[in-house]
Design a protein around this motif. Structure first.
Motif, short mmCIF file in Angstrom:
data_model
loop_
_atom_site.label_atom_id
_atom_site.label_comp_id
_atom_site.label_asym_id
_atom_site.label_seq_id
_atom_site.Cartn_x
_atom_site.Cartn_y
_atom_site.Cartn_z
N ASP A 91 0.83 -1.21 0.00
CA ASP A 91 0.00 0.00 0.00
C ASP A 91 0.86 1.26 0.00
O ASP A 91 0.51 2.27 -0.63
N ALA A 92 2.00 1.20 0.68
CA ALA A 92 2.92 2.34 0.68
C ALA A 92 3.48 2.58 -0.72
O ALA A 92 3.69 3.72 -1.14
N ALA A 93 3.74 1.50 -1.45
CA ALA A 93 4.25 1.64 -2.82
C ALA A 93 3.21 2.34 -3.70
O ALA A 93 3.56 3.19 -4.53
N VAL A 94 1.95 2.00 -3.52
CA VAL A 94 0.88 2.67 -4.28
C VAL A 94 0.82 4.15 -3.90
O VAL A 94 0.72 5.03 -4.76
N LEU A 95 0.89 4.44 -2.60
CA LEU A 95 0.84 5.83 -2.17
C LEU A 95 2.04 6.61 -2.68
O LEU A 95 1.91 7.77 -3.11
N ARG A 96 3.21 6.00 -2.68
CA ARG A 96 4.40 6.69 -3.19
C ARG A 96 4.25 7.04 -4.67
O ARG A 96 4.75 8.07 -5.14
N SER A 97 3.56 6.19 -5.43
CA SER A 97 3.35 6.50 -6.84
C SER A 97 2.50 7.75 -7.00
O SER A 97 2.65 8.49 -7.98
N VAL A 98 1.60 7.99 -6.05
CA VAL A 98 0.81 9.22 -6.06
C VAL A 98 1.70 10.39 -5.63
O VAL A 98 1.69 11.46 -6.27
#
Length: 282
Positions: A91-98
């Motif tokens: 989930d952190a990887a997804v947020l970092r993409s944002v």
């Protein structure tokens, strides 16, 4: 009352044994900004940082609606991306993409399990200027959400859960956790109007059971200033657990007599704390 270690050992088995089937209407609503890779933000009229709001388990982006309205009125760009609720690292990887597609300084805000996500996503990012935790987890490396909940008594979440196990395309099984519809308001949103709480129950997003057992590997609060809204009537994360984590992180603490859904029931207070964090970064 069992000690923290015993609670940790028996928390999930209790949930599986005590949970009963509940009719759930599945869905989610994302408000506050797009969550795809094209997300970008322009500084507000007063050079404000972008506020990034990460929801937690059993919720979606609409849980921030009242907060978003107030922050935008104050001139802040706001993004509220969808949290997949699959595990802190993923989930952190997804947020970092944002985050990578938002220009300029940012303040990360996490509710509940979303606190674990912003703690991972915000680490080692110089553009993340502050962290705000809202009835949230602040795990240290090696800790899990389940472990932190079990350190203190007061959570009644296990008896309110409805675990749903299903098979993935590769044949492996996984379990998602929901809150039983008829128990949702009492457990999650006791100070939210009944009609609104019913909508929240119908649109709740499940969290992978494994996400609550995944160990944190980094903690942005160890390197960045943080603010924390502690909910003293919380039945998901006991207030004692929230205070333990907030004090350990040397957060600026605001206590409020509210349920776990404090961003819904007290949006003005939550927005005020976020603005304090944003102003402190100038």
């Amino acid at each position: 009352m069992a000690d923290g270690k015993s609670r940790l050992k028996h928390w999930l088995p209790m949930a599986i044994v005590s949970a009963v089937s509940a009719g759930l209407v599945l869905g989610s609503v994302a408000l506050g900004g797009p969550a795809d890779a094209s997300t970008s933000s322009v500084a507000g009229t007063r050079g404000n940082p972008t506020i990034v709001l990460e929801h937690g388990a059993f919720a979606d982006g609409s849980s921030w609606s009242g907060v978003i309205t107030r922050l935008r009125a104050a001139g802040y760009p706001v993004v509220a991306p969808a949290d997949p609720l699959r595990g802190p690292a993923a989930d952190a990887a997804v947020l970092r993409s944002v985050l990578d597609n938002i220009k300029g300084p940012k303040v990360l805000v996490g509710h509940s399990y979303g606190g674990s996500v912003i703690s991972a996503a915000g680490a080692n990012d110089p553009q993340v200027k502050a962290l705000v935790y809202v009835a949230a987890f602040l795990p240290a490396p090696g800790e899990t959400a389940l472990e932190l909940t079990g350190k203190f008594s007061g959570s009644t979440l296990p008896d309110a859960l409805n675990p749903v196990t299903y098979s993935l395309p590769d044949g492996t099984g996984t379990t998602d956790l929901y809150i039983q519809t008829d128990k949702f308001r009492h457990q999650f949103a006791a100070d939210v109007p009944a009609a609104q709480a019913a909508l929240m129950a119908a649109t709740q997003r499940p969290i992978a059971q494994s996400a609550l057992q995944e160990k944190a590997t980094t903690a942005a609060w160890q390197e960045k200033p943080s603010w924390d809204v502690v909910t003293t009537q919380d039945l998901n994360i006991p207030a004692a657990a929230q205070l333990f984590m907030a004090r350990r992180a040397h957060s600026h603490i605001t206590e409020v007599a509210a349920s776990h859904s404090v961003a819904v029931s007290h949006p003005a207070l939550v927005a005020q704390v976020i603005e304090k964090a944003a102003n402190a970064t100038r």
